[in-house]
Scaffold this active site. Structure first.
Site, mmCIF file in Angstrom:
data_model
loop_
_atom_site.group_PDB
_atom_site.id
_atom_site.type_symbol
_atom_site.label_atom_id
_atom_site.label_comp_id
_atom_site.label_asym_id
_atom_site.label_seq_id
_atom_site.Cartn_x
_atom_site.Cartn_y
_atom_site.Cartn_z
ATOM 1 N N LYS A 1 29.928 38.697 28.514
ATOM 2 C CA LYS A 1 29.551 38.920 29.908
ATOM 3 C C LYS A 1 29.497 40.404 30.262
ATOM 4 C CE LYS A 1 32.804 38.929 32.742
ATOM 5 N NZ LYS A 1 33.989 38.626 33.569
ATOM 6 N N THR A 2 30.550 41.150 29.918
ATOM 7 C CA THR A 2 30.620 42.567 30.295
ATOM 8 C C THR A 2 29.503 43.357 29.627
ATOM 9 O OG1 THR A 2 33.021 42.359 30.507
ATOM 10 C CG2 THR A 2 32.115 44.581 30.422
ATOM 11 N N ASP B 1 30.952 40.483 39.897
ATOM 12 C CA ASP B 1 31.572 39.898 38.703
ATOM 13 C C ASP B 1 32.633 38.874 39.119
ATOM 14 O OD1 ASP B 1 32.156 39.469 36.057
ATOM 15 O OD2 ASP B 1 33.357 41.284 35.817
ATOM 16 N N GLU B 2 32.956 37.951 38.225
ATOM 17 C CA GLU B 2 33.985 36.924 38.457
ATOM 18 C C GLU B 2 33.768 36.236 39.804
ATOM 19 O OE1 GLU B 2 35.790 36.049 36.118
ATOM 20 O OE2 GLU B 2 36.285 37.733 34.822
ATOM 21 N N GLN C 1 36.409 28.567 34.717
ATOM 22 C CA GLN C 1 37.576 29.445 34.688
ATOM 23 C C GLN C 1 38.042 29.807 36.098
ATOM 24 O OE1 GLN C 1 37.747 32.452 31.360
ATOM 25 N NE2 GLN C 1 35.550 31.998 31.234
ATOM 26 N N ARG D 1 41.621 31.472 24.944
ATOM 27 C CA ARG D 1 42.182 32.800 24.658
ATOM 28 C C ARG D 1 42.300 33.014 23.152
ATOM 29 N NH1 ARG D 1 40.189 34.676 28.285
ATOM 30 N NH2 ARG D 1 39.357 32.577 28.545
#
Length: 671
Positions: free
Chosen positions: A32-33, A222-223, A253, A604
């Site tokens: 994503k980043t 973002d998020e 998430q 994770r």
């Protein structure tokens, strides 16, 4: 030109789609980043969009800093000049510094921390005429909740949040008015005020909202699944003159409802912006196929979600494990034994994490890690900026920046000791109230009390010094002049504790030094104080991912693990009443967020995932039978279950090693 050839097809489409509303559904570990960074670089370098027209918002200072760093590697300074990459709260501060005067505040406001807020609430409750006593933390929490829902003191009694039969709501109504009036009198805000007042500013003065919408013609968030009602209102205002809005997030998430995050913002984005283009990033670059397969099976049971299935090219990998353990002590013992085995095979402890739903699960693991002499770091506990000495120094800097800040003044008026007692303070507080003047101005008129005169002169002198000298030099000079290290030595009987407190002060100076190195001419006292008060938890502690990575096992809650990744993950307590949590079950609430927490924990892991549950646990002094979480019962056999209570799946050598190490460590601890 910036080449996008290194992106996969979906990432490239996301980077190239600039105009109109865009929803990028970015699954766990999907790059994503990288995608967002290349999108910004493409806009700046290839499309020649001026940097001043681009706004990118993330949730933490750490994420914003990472984005800035990545963009800097792709685009030269001249091209990226003027771009705004910030958090919601930093953006809010910027807007309020420019336009808060519309709401009757001065733009040199201070931001109060929790202790400062509690002082005003305590004062408000004292003046509230009632025979009952009230918990100030409950009242403060309710005020924060109201602000995050955009409800003012005047609107509270007419809102759904108000219950006339609830005594606390009556007290909160009074204190909320008192609290806001005091804040405005002190020219101060609390953290919740930042977005609350921005939204109020935009609603009451649409021309201000229009100004910022025309300034920022391309907006990225973002998020997005973590946005709340106030943030959603800000975004609506910022897109009032255009629809060039790109939001990035993953509804799978969304785990912060307890903070006010509203998952409907991402689920209903296409209703708010009907011409939305939806792009799904479903290629996972983090986890092996067996781990990802388990994650997909966990989350597919949630019905109210955007449909997507994560995939990976990392097909080789170990099947996740589910260990049945005897009780909480045995669970900790077998996990730590496995960690020791991994370490003996060359695995770095910093690549290992123990994740849990509740902090109550930690003590047995901490005990076993300590017994086994395995270095570990529990993410949480007292934050650096909440320590007394650090709060003292921040209060000094805040007061020098804003002498109207009464709480900062009262904190350091007699620190170190100047012979200014409560009687003298109360006399001057009375004068300030009677004359309707700020306390510092009243103290400035004091001619008889030597301690007060020296204090006022000190503050006025350092207003000049901080203006003339570099930040770090000024802070060092201040600490030396008030003899703060001597004050620490006299305050603690323990030399070891005093040394630790002195080290905290030195670390604070190092923080200022890093700030000065990074921001150069912008490293002013005002900007530094603002940065300190806006620092989020990820900035305030040595979290995984920092440059100074320490070789120790990380323990953290599932909520705290979001955005991080480890080669080896132990997801402990996969039981009913732990995950999903007992409170959710008893309330009859929707367990979809608990399932998303499980999904976050699973994703994770990069190489190996071990889940555990105990057959019984001691609860209120009694051993109570426990049962596997429904989240693993629902799954097809995408993991291997091992009963660690009977050593059935261990070789004779493994059993011997386990017993030797476990009981050897236990005996050593009893010596």
């Amino acid at each position: 030109m910036i080449s996008l050839s290194g992106l996969n097809p979906e990432q490239r489409e996301a980077a190239e789609t600039v105009n109109g509303p865009v929803l990028i559904l970015a699954g766990a570990g999907s790059g994503k980043t990288r995608t967002v960074t290349y999108r910004i670089a493409h806009m700046l370098e290839n499309l020649k969009i001026p940097g001043k027209e681009i706004l990118a918002v993330s949730f933490t200072n750490k994420a914003a800093a990472e984005m800035k760093e990545r963009v800097a590697h792709l685009v030269p300074p001249k091209v990226r000049k003027g771009i705004t990459l910030s958090t919601f709260h930093s953006l809010g501060i910027r807007i309020l510094r420019e336009d808060i005067h519309h709401l009757g505040y001065n733009n040199l406001f201070t931001i109060y921390d929790q202790a400062d807020q509690m002082s005003i609430v305590r004062e408000g409750l004292k003046s509230y005429r009632s025979s009952k006593t009230y918990d100030k933390s409950i009242v403060m929490s309710k005020i924060g909740l109201l602000k995050n829902k955009g409800i003012s003191p005047e609107e509270f009694p007419k809102s759904r949040e108000y219950d006339p039969e609830n005594n606390y709501d009556g007290a909160t109504e009074y204190v909320y008015h008192f609290y806001q009036e005091k804040l405005q009198f002190y020219n101060a805000l609390d953290f919740d005020d930042i977005l609350f007042l921005v939204v109020r500013l935009f609603r009451q003065f649409p021309e201000v909202a229009k100004k910022y919408s025309q300034r920022f013609k391309y907006i990225m968030i973002d998020e997005y699944q973590d946005t709340n009602q106030l943030q959603f209102s800000m975004i609506q205002a910022l897109t009032s003159t255009h629809e060039n809005i790109c939001v990035v997030g993953d509804d799978d998430q969304a785990i912060y409802a307890f903070r006010g995050a509203d998952i409907s913002n991402i689920l209903n984005f296409e209703k708010q912006y009907p011409n939305t283009k939806v792009i799904k990033l479903e290629e996972n670059y983090r986890s092996t196929f067996p781990i990802l397969d388990l994650a997909n099976q966990v989350i597919k049971e949630n019905t109210n979600r955007k449909e997507k299935t994560m995939r990976t090219s990392l097909h080789e990998g170990e099947l996740p494990l589910l260990w049945a353990t005897g009780d909480s002590d045995h669970e900790a013992a077998v996990v730590v034994e496995e960690i020791i085995k991994l370490q003996s095979h060359g695995v770095h402890l910093s690549d290992i994490a123990i994740l849990y739903r509740s902090n109550t699960q930690v003590p047995p693991f901490e005990d076993q890690l300590r017994i086994s002499q395995v270095p570990y770091n529990i993410i949480g506990g007292q934050k650096f900026y909440e320590k007394k000495e650090i709060k003292d120094l921040i209060a000094y800097l805040t007061l020098i920046q804003n002498p109207r800040d009464e709480l900062a003044l009262r904190r350091v008026l007699n620190v170190p000791h100047r012979g200014i007692g409560s009687v003298t303070l109360n006399k001057n507080l009375g004068l300030a109230q009677e004359q309707k003047r700020h306390l510092f101005h009243v103290l400035s008129d004091e001619e008889e009390h030597e301690g007060i005169k020296k204090f006022v002169d000190l503050i006025k002198n350092y207003q000049r010094i901080f203006h003339e000298k570099p930040l770090v030099e000024s802070i060092n000079q201040l600490i030396e002049e008030i003899q703060y290290y001597d004050f620490i030595d006299k305050s603690y009987d323990s030399t070891k504790l005093a040394h630790r407190k002195r080290e905290d002060v030195k670390n604070f100076i190092m923080t200022a030094d890093r700030f000065q190195d990074r921001y150069h001419d912008d490293a002013t006292l005002k900007n530094f104080v603002e940065r300190l008060l806006l620092a989020d938890s990820q900035d305030r502690q040595n979290t995984p991912g920092d440059d100074t990575k320490i070789n120790e096992v990380t323990l953290m809650t599932l909520h705290g693990s979001k955005g991080l990744e480890y080669d080896f993950v132990f997801l402990i307590g996969m039981e009913e009443e732990l995950l999903p949590h007992k409170k959710t079950i008893l309330d009859g609430s929707d367990i979809s967020e608990e399932r998303r927490l499980c999904y976050v924990g699973v994703t994770r892991a990069r190489r190996k995932l071990i889940m555990t549950y105990a057959k019984e646990r001691k609860i209120y002094g009694k051993m109570i039978p426990r049962f596997k979480s429904r989240f693993v019962i629902e799954l097809d056999k995408c993991f291997k279950e091992v009963d660690r209570t009977n050593f059935g799946d261990m070789s004779e050598d493994e059993v011997a090693d386990f017993k030797k190490n476990f009981f050897g460590n236990l005996m050593d601890s009893l010596k």
